[in-house]
Scaffold this motif. Structure first.
Motif, PDB file in Angstrom:
ATOM      1  N   UNK A   1     -18.750 -76.001   8.352  1.00 42.42           N
ATOM      2  CA  UNK A   1     -17.968 -77.008   9.083  1.00 42.42           C
ATOM      3  C   UNK A   1     -18.716 -78.327   9.241  1.00 42.42           C
ATOM      4  N   UNK A   2     -18.814 -79.072   8.136  1.00 41.90           N
ATOM      5  CA  UNK A   2     -19.578 -80.325   8.159  1.00 41.90           C
ATOM      6  C   UNK A   2     -18.649 -81.534   8.047  1.00 41.90           C
ATOM      7  N   UNK A   3     -17.486 -81.422   8.653  1.00 40.88           N
ATOM      8  CA  UNK A   3     -16.498 -82.498   8.568  1.00 40.88           C
ATOM      9  C   UNK A   3     -16.694 -83.577   9.614  1.00 40.88           C
ATOM     10  N   UNK A   4     -15.568 -84.077  10.112  1.00 41.29           N
ATOM     11  CA  UNK A   4     -15.587 -85.296  10.904  1.00 41.29           C
ATOM     12  C   UNK A   4     -16.316 -85.177  12.237  1.00 41.29           C
TER      13      UNK A   4
ATOM     14  N   UNK B   1     -19.078 -83.532  13.227  1.00 35.34           N
ATOM     15  CA  UNK B   1     -20.527 -83.785  13.231  1.00 35.34           C
ATOM     16  C   UNK B   1     -20.852 -85.156  12.648  1.00 35.34           C
ATOM     17  N   UNK B   2     -19.963 -85.673  11.791  1.00 36.27           N
ATOM     18  CA  UNK B   2     -20.140 -87.028  11.257  1.00 36.27           C
ATOM     19  C   UNK B   2     -20.085 -88.050  12.386  1.00 36.27           C
ATOM     20  N   UNK B   3     -19.068 -87.924  13.239  1.00 38.91           N
ATOM     21  CA  UNK B   3     -18.891 -88.901  14.316  1.00 38.91           C
ATOM     22  C   UNK B   3     -19.986 -88.765  15.376  1.00 38.91           C
ATOM     23  N   UNK B   4     -20.639 -87.626  15.406  1.00 44.09           N
ATOM     24  CA  UNK B   4     -21.727 -87.417  16.368  1.00 44.09           C
ATOM     25  C   UNK B   4     -23.114 -87.534  15.721  1.00 44.09           C
TER      26      UNK B   4
END
Lengths: 344, 344
Positions: free
Chosen positions: B275-278, B280-283
Motif C-alpha cells: 500500500x504505497x499509494x497516495x 503515504x505520498x501525502x505524508x
C-alpha cells in the motif's frame, strides 16, 4: 474579481467571484501577477465528476501584497511575494522540520473557503509563514522562474534531495514533463555525475539536455529498462526520480535502480498498490519522496534563480491571459504545451 | 557428515551427506560449533512442495576453521569464526559500499553445490571475505550471542540503521519474533528515545522490555494503530521497524508512522504489492530496509557483544542437538520456541 473554477472533466471556466477580503488577522491579500497550470491540475481535468457549483483551482502564484492582517509582520502592501503550493504557519513542529505540507495549521489552495491561485487575487491564510518576499519589481524578467518556486522547481528539488542526489550520484529521471525536467535541473544543481532522462517528447528532452541530462532514453517499459542498464554497465543508477505518478513508471523506476539505491517519487500516485515485494527487498531499494514541502526550499533555491544560475522558468512554453485559461488546460492536456503560464 | 535437509513443507531431516572438501582456493572448511533455525526457514517449512532430493538448509553458523584454501589469508585452522547469512568476497564495489548481500561473487547458503549451516561442517566460499574471526574459545559462554551476529542481530540493526534511528527518535517495532526483539535491542543501542513494541506474546514482549521497549502494544490492526497514536499524541513514531513480512504488518507500519517518517522492513515480504499509494505520498513516508548485509555490521556490533553490553543471544530459548533439528523446526513453527539453537 475573476477566478478559475473547474466544473468537471474538461470543464474549466473563468468566472466572476467575490473579491477576497481579510478574514483572519493572519491573512494577507495578494494581487496575482503570474500563475500557471500544474500537471496535477490535469488529474481533475481528466476525471472530475460534473459539478454545477465547481471548485476554485490553481495552487501556484506570485503576486503583490495588497493588504495584511494585524498579526502579519515582515510583509507590507507593495511587496512582491511567491506562495508555495501548500500554505503553512511555518512555525509548528512539522514546519520547523521542513515538512510544511504536514503543517498543523496549513492547507491546500482551492479547498472550500480558500481561494485558488488561478485568479486575479488570493486571500492567503497564514500569510507570514506562507509567503516569501522576492527582491524584484512587478515587471522583472525573472517572474517565470520565480513562479516555479511555488511548486515545480522545489518539487523536482525535493525528489532529488530525498533521493540523496549529490556528486558521484548517477540519476535516472522518469518523465519529461515539467516536473521531470525540473528534477533534471535540480539533480544537476546538486552535482549529479550523470543524469539519464527517460522521455519520448524530443522538444522536452532537448530542454532536459540543456538542464543537464547526459543521456536521453526514449524507449519505455522493458526496452527502456534494458537501455538504462546497458548505459550503466548492467547495474542501473544510484537514484531514480519518478516524476510521473503512474504504476508502470514506478515499476520502471525500481527496475532501473542500482542495488542499494533509492527511488524517489513526486508525481501524485494514481495507484493504491505498488510493486514493493521481494525483488526490491532483496536488492535493498528504498522508496522515498512525496508531496514536496516547497516552502522549505524557497530560500535555498532563490539565490540561484536571482543570479540566473538556473532558469527553471524555461519549462513555460505558452503564456495565456486569465480569460484564456481554459485554452491553457486544453493545450496541456493535449500535450501541445509543456506548462502554461498565466498573466491575469 | 550429518547435515539438515528440507524435503518439503513440514519435512526436515538430518541425513548423511558427503564430507565437505576445499574446492576453490578461496574456500575454507569450518566445523560448526553452533547453528540455529531462522524465522525465514519457516517459510519453506510451511509451503515447500515435496522433493525426494531435498535442499540443504540453514544459514546461520559459527564454528572452527579446519582448513583453508591457498588464496585465503588471515585465517588458519583452529580459529573460531562466525559467518554472515550471505557469503561475499567483501572486496567488490557493492561490498565496499556495505551491501554484501549484492556481492558480485557472493551467494546464499544451501543453494545447489553450497552447504547449509545446519550441519556438522560447511565449505565456506569466499572465506576470507565471508568469515569474521572471533577472539573467543570453543567453549565461550558468549557463543549464543556471537552466533546472532550471523543474521538476527545485524538484521535488527540494519532495520534500525536504514530507518535512521538515533537519539531523539521514536520507534515502533512491529513483531515480537527474534528479529523484532533484535530490532528493539538495536534501536536501544542506537539511543532511541522511545521504543513501542507491537506484539502479543507476553513472554516475548517481556524480553522486549528487557531489551529496551518502553511500551508494549498487544493490540493488532486498527486497534493497534489507534493505541500507538494514543501513545504518541496522535502523531505516530518517526521510524517504524517492520519485522514480520506480511502485508497487514506493512499496512500497520505505514499507519503508525509519523508524517515525514520512515518505515524499514527486514521481514522477507510475503506479498508482491504493498500500500504505497497516495496516503503515504501525502505524508512523505519512506519505505526502506531489505535483506540485511550482516557482514557489513559484524565488526561494529562485535565489541558490544564481547563486552556483554548487549546480549542478543537471549532470543534463544531452546537448544537442540543436530539430530533434534526437526523437533526444533516444529517447536518454532508451533510458536513453542522463539528461536532454536543447534549444537551439532
Amino acid at each position: 474579481m475573476k477566478a478559475t473554477l473547474i466544473h468537471g472533466a474538461g470543464d474549466v471556466r473563468v468566472e466572476e467571484v467575490p473579491d477576497p477580503t481579510l478574514r483572519e488577522p493572519t491573512d494577507a491579500l495578494v494581487r496575482v501577477l503570474r500563475s500557471c497550470v500544474c500537471g496535477s491540475d490535469l488529474w481533475p481535468y481528466a476525471v472530475m465528476p460534473a459539478s454545477e457549483e465547481g471548485n476554485r483551482i490553481g495552487h501556484e502564484f506570485l503576486g503583490v501584497v495588497e493588504d495584511v492582517g494585524s498579526d502579519v509582520s515582515g510583509l507590507k502592501a507593495g511587496d512582491v511575494v511567491v506562495a508555495p503550493f501548500v500554505w503553512a504557519d511555518n512555525t509548528c513542529d512539522f514546519c520547523v522540520e521542513g515538512l510544511q505540507t504536514s503543517c498543523r495549521h496549513g492547507g491546500f489552495w482551492g479547498t472550500p473557503g480558500v481561494d485558488g491561485g488561478q485568479g486575479e487575487a488570493v486571500r492567503v491564510p497564514q500569510a507570514q509563514g506562507t509567503l516569501v518576499k522576492l527582491p524584484v519589481g512587478e515587471d522583472s524578467a525573472l517572474l517565470p522562474s520565480l513562479l516555479t518556486l511555488s511548486d515545480v522547481f522545489p518539487t523536482g528539488h525535493h525528489c532529488a534531495v530525498t533521493a540523496g542526489v549529490g556528486p558521484r550520484t548517477t540519476v535516472t529521471v522518469i518523465g519529461d514533463g515539467a516536473v521531470g525536467l525540473s528534477a533534471v535541473l535540480a539533480a544537476k544543481r546538486l552535482g549529479a555525475e550523470r543524469i539519464l532522462l527517460m522521455g519520448r517528447h524530443e522538444d522536452r528532452t532537448d530542454l532536459g539536455r540543456e538542464f543537464g541530462a547526459t543521456d536521453v532514453i526514449p524507449e519505455r517499459g522493458e526496452e527502456g529498462v534494458e537501455r538504462v542498464r546497458e548505459l550503466t554497465g548492467g547495474d542501473g543508477t544510484h537514484t531514480v526520480l519518478e516524476c510521473v505518478g503512474l504504476e508502470p513508471a514506478l515499476e520502471t523506476a525500481f527496475a532501473v535502480a542500482r542495488d542499494g539505491g533509492v527511488v524517489s517519487r513526486v508525481g501524485v500516485p494514481q495507484y493504491a498498490l505498488g510493486p514493493v515485494g521481494r525483488d526490491i527487498f532483496l536488492r535493498n531499494i528504498s522508496l522515498t519522496g512525496g508531496i514536496a514541502p516547497a516552502r522549505a526550499y524557497i530560500e535555498e533555491l532563490l539565490p540561484d534563480v536571482l543570479d540566473g544560475k538556473v532558469e527553471p522558468g524555461r519549462v513555460f512554453d505558452r503564456t495565456v491571459s486569465l480569460e484564456e485559461v481554459p485554452d491553457g488546460y486544453r493545450a496541456m492536456a493535449d500535450r501541445k504545451a509543456l506548462k502554461v503560464l498565466i498573466r491575469p
